[in-house]
Design a protein around this motif. Structure first.
Motif, PDB file in Angstrom:
ATOM      1  N   ILE A 307      17.228  43.296  98.927  1.00 25.23           N
ATOM      2  CA  ILE A 307      18.489  43.468  99.660  1.00 25.23           C
ATOM      3  C   ILE A 307      18.905  42.135 100.259  1.00 25.23           C
ATOM      4  O   ILE A 307      18.188  41.578 101.091  1.00 25.23           O
ATOM      5  CB  ILE A 307      18.341  44.539 100.762  1.00 25.23           C
ATOM      6  CG1 ILE A 307      17.864  45.839 100.122  1.00 25.23           C
ATOM      7  CG2 ILE A 307      19.652  44.747 101.518  1.00 25.23           C
ATOM      8  CD1 ILE A 307      17.514  46.932 101.092  1.00 25.23           C
ATOM      9  N   ILE A 315      23.794  48.606 104.961  1.00 25.73           N
ATOM     10  CA  ILE A 315      23.315  49.557 103.944  1.00 25.73           C
ATOM     11  C   ILE A 315      23.293  51.012 104.413  1.00 25.73           C
ATOM     12  O   ILE A 315      23.361  51.915 103.600  1.00 25.73           O
ATOM     13  CB  ILE A 315      21.944  49.158 103.352  1.00 25.73           C
ATOM     14  CG1 ILE A 315      20.892  49.047 104.439  1.00 25.73           C
ATOM     15  CG2 ILE A 315      22.034  47.886 102.549  1.00 25.73           C
ATOM     16  CD1 ILE A 315      19.482  48.925 103.880  1.00 25.73           C
ATOM     17  N   VAL A 333      28.415  55.746  95.363  1.00 22.60           N
ATOM     18  CA  VAL A 333      29.297  56.330  96.373  1.00 22.60           C
ATOM     19  C   VAL A 333      28.935  55.752  97.747  1.00 22.60           C
ATOM     20  O   VAL A 333      29.778  55.616  98.622  1.00 22.60           O
ATOM     21  CB  VAL A 333      29.158  57.864  96.378  1.00 22.60           C
ATOM     22  CG1 VAL A 333      30.050  58.479  97.431  1.00 22.60           C
ATOM     23  CG2 VAL A 333      29.518  58.415  95.015  1.00 22.60           C
ATOM     24  N   GLY A 336      23.863  57.768  99.830  1.00 21.60           N
ATOM     25  CA  GLY A 336      22.442  58.091  99.699  1.00 21.60           C
ATOM     26  C   GLY A 336      21.646  57.806 100.965  1.00 21.60           C
ATOM     27  O   GLY A 336      20.977  58.687 101.511  1.00 21.60           O
TER      28      GLY A 336
HETATM   29  N1  LIG Z   1      15.592  49.793  96.991  1.00 24.74           N
HETATM   30  C1  LIG Z   1      16.699  49.066  97.160  1.00 24.74           C
HETATM   31  N2  LIG Z   1      16.747  47.789  96.704  1.00 24.74           N
HETATM   32  C2  LIG Z   1      17.868  47.031  96.880  1.00 24.74           C
HETATM   33  N3  LIG Z   1      19.000  47.464  97.488  1.00 24.74           N
HETATM   34  C3  LIG Z   1      19.004  48.717  97.958  1.00 24.74           C
HETATM   35  C4  LIG Z   1      17.878  49.597  97.824  1.00 24.74           C
HETATM   36  N4  LIG Z   1      18.179  50.773  98.408  1.00 24.74           N
HETATM   37  C5  LIG Z   1      19.449  50.638  98.877  1.00 24.74           C
HETATM   38  N5  LIG Z   1      19.949  49.423  98.600  1.00 24.74           N
HETATM   39  C6  LIG Z   1      21.274  48.905  98.994  1.00 24.74           C
HETATM   40  O1  LIG Z   1      21.876  49.820  99.891  1.00 24.74           O
HETATM   41  C7  LIG Z   1      23.151  50.246  99.378  1.00 24.74           C
HETATM   42  C8  LIG Z   1      23.445  51.639  99.884  1.00 24.74           C
HETATM   43  O2  LIG Z   1      22.546  52.580  99.301  1.00 24.74           O
HETATM   44  P1  LIG Z   1      23.009  54.094  99.189  1.00 24.74           P
HETATM   45  O3  LIG Z   1      21.912  54.872  98.572  1.00 24.74           O
HETATM   46  O4  LIG Z   1      23.507  54.540 100.525  1.00 24.74           O
HETATM   47  O5  LIG Z   1      24.268  54.024  98.241  1.00 24.74           O
HETATM   48  P2  LIG Z   1      24.323  53.764  96.651  1.00 24.74           P
HETATM   49  O6  LIG Z   1      22.961  53.889  96.056  1.00 24.74           O
HETATM   50  O7  LIG Z   1      25.036  52.477  96.433  1.00 24.74           O
HETATM   51  O8  LIG Z   1      25.268  54.942  96.177  1.00 24.74           O
HETATM   52  P3  LIG Z   1      24.862  56.501  96.078  1.00 24.74           P
HETATM   53  O9  LIG Z   1      23.433  56.655  96.519  1.00 24.74           O
HETATM   54  O10 LIG Z   1      25.793  57.226  97.001  1.00 24.74           O
HETATM   55  O11 LIG Z   1      25.068  56.821  94.648  1.00 24.74           O
HETATM   56  C9  LIG Z   1      23.028  50.088  97.863  1.00 24.74           C
HETATM   57  O12 LIG Z   1      24.273  49.995  97.216  1.00 24.74           O
HETATM   58  C10 LIG Z   1      22.210  48.797  97.792  1.00 24.74           C
HETATM   59  O13 LIG Z   1      23.041  47.682  98.041  1.00 24.74           O
END
Ligand SMILES: Nc1ncnc2c1ncn2[C@@H]1O[C@H](COP(=O)(O)OP(=O)(O)OP(=O)(O)O)[C@@H](O)[C@H]1O
Ligand SMILES: [Mg+2]
Length: 375
Positions: A307, A315, A333, A336
């Motif tokens: 990240i 995030i 979206v 998550g």
């Molecule tokens: N394991 C990870 N490694 C790197 N970046 C991460 C990781 N988990 C989350 N992120 C970062 O956090 C952001 C937000 O995560 P989140 O799960 O809320 O949304 P998303 O995965 O982009 O979309 P969705 O889960 O709604 O399909 C991601 O887009 C990413 O930039």
């Protein structure tokens, strides 16, 4: 004030101000500074006066490339700059005003007064207000959207079932049809996740807590995400502590948290693979352990893209996503992590995370063992 000369009087006034003030002349020498500003550097004002501003404030050997004083000296105009600075108390949001002092005869700017206001509290409050507003909007739209999506899902499922029936009965292009139905299934899975994220977020489902083994919930979540993980060629390694007690959980909701975290990890691996030259084996390690006497923990460790510093504060914001299809179009979206956090907090637990850019990330779900847990 009587008995004080003019200079002393001004000195007292600027020292009484709790914001920072200093003066810089046209050779970038600090000609005056108040006590509040000198205190940020832990020194007496006399240790700063007479030195170059770029040396004392930025530890540089020459004028800073983004120097505002230089601009004010050149065009005699006031400026304002909101920036994050590392100061004595740590990271602070500061609003810096640059006021040129103009010589009436020559109309030249001889000195610049720099006025620094700490606005950290205000910025934090504004951020919180924005967050609350986002939540309110999300709450309003979520119920409607999730209802529509569920109807949509039901009809897609109907079509697939029909298609599969037809495939069994007639002589057709099986490979093509199967590929099509796989694609449809993938869409359904994505929509399903979105619908559940929205629903859980807007109307948290009422689910009773029951004592269950954490490892079993992990295995269930893994079986839901297996197709997606295999497709992304991710290796899963489970290091599960078999002696963990059963803990009180809302099973479906917790499965959902783990599923979201696993899919995020798989996505981070896909992103890294895209840019990685050479051999790279994407791995997710899932680890369960006693964190302390009262809590268990699940770590989801990936060796994906990590990240970046620039997005770390965002995030957990609803709708924040960096997931993209390679051409820059956002395909996540961004619900998550927001949903995962809400659900974990409903269990009186919390989420922890660490990450190193380009090395990977670790998300940890910490949950209380509860009063009646048994080993
Ligand atoms: N394991 C990870 N490694 C790197 N970046 C991460 C990781 N988990 C989350 N992120 C970062 O956090 C952001 C937000 O995560 P989140 O799960 O809320 O949304 P998303 O995965 O982009 O979309 P969705 O889960 O709604 O399909 C991601 O887009 C990413 O930039
Ligand atoms: Mg996600």
């Amino acid at each position: 004030m009587t008995g004080l000369d003019k200079n002393n009087r001004y000195r007292r006034i600027i020292d009484a101000i709790s914001d920072g003030i200093y003066l810089v002349d046209d050779s970038f020498t600090v000609t005056a500074i108040n006590q509040a500003e000198a205190a940020h550097f832990g020194v007496h004002p006399r240790e700063i006066v007479g030195r170059k501003c770029y040396e004392v404030f930025r530890a540089r050997h020459q004028v800073c490339p983004d120097c505002m004083v230089k601009l004010c000296l050149a065009d005699c105009r006031q400026r304002q700059w909101l920036r994050v600075e590392r100061r004595r108390q740590g990271r602070q949001y500061v609003n810096i005003f640059f006021h040129p002092i103009i010589d009436t005869l020559s109309s030249r700017c001889l000195e610049v007064v720099v006025y620094i206001q700490d606005v950290s509290e205000r910025v934090v409050l504004e951020k919180q207000a924005m967050q609350a507003e986002k939540m309110a909007v999300l709450g309003q739209m979520a119920a409607g959207v999730s209802h529509d999506l569920n109807n949509f899902l039901a009809s897609i499922y109907g079509i697939i079932q029909l298609q599969q029936l037809m495939m069994k009965k007639e002589q057709r292009d099986y490979k093509k049809e199967e590929r099509l139905s796989r694609q449809l299934m993938k869409q359904v899975e994505a929509l399903n996740l979105l619908a559940r994220n929205l629903m859980l977020f807007s109307h948290p489902e009422h689910e009773e807590k029951f004592p269950l083994p954490l490892n079993k919930i992990i295995m269930d979540a893994l079986s839901f995400s297996r197709y997606e993980l295999e497709r992304k060629q991710v290796v899963i390694e489970c290091r599960l502590d078999e002696t963990l007690p059963a803990i009180p959980v809302m099973k479906t909701q917790l499965q959902h948290v783990l599923l979201n975290l696993m899919l995020n990890a798989a996505e981070a691996i896909r992103m890294k693979k895209k840019d990685f030259e050479g051999d790279f084996s994407g791995t997710i390690v899932i680890c369960t352990r006693m964190r302390d006497a009262d809590h268990v923990a699940v770590d989801i460790i990936d060796n994906g893209c990590g990240i970046p510093e620039s997005v770390r504060e965002q995030i957990f914001e609803p709708f924040f996503s960096t997931k993209n299809d390679g051409s820059g179009v956002v395909k996540g979206v961004g619900l998550g992590l927001t949903t995962a956090k809400t659900i974990v907090e409903k269990h009186d637990g919390w989420l922890e995370w660490t990450s190193r850019e380009r090395q990977g990330a670790t998300f940890t779900v910490v949950l209380p063992v509860g009063k009646n847990s048994s080993r």
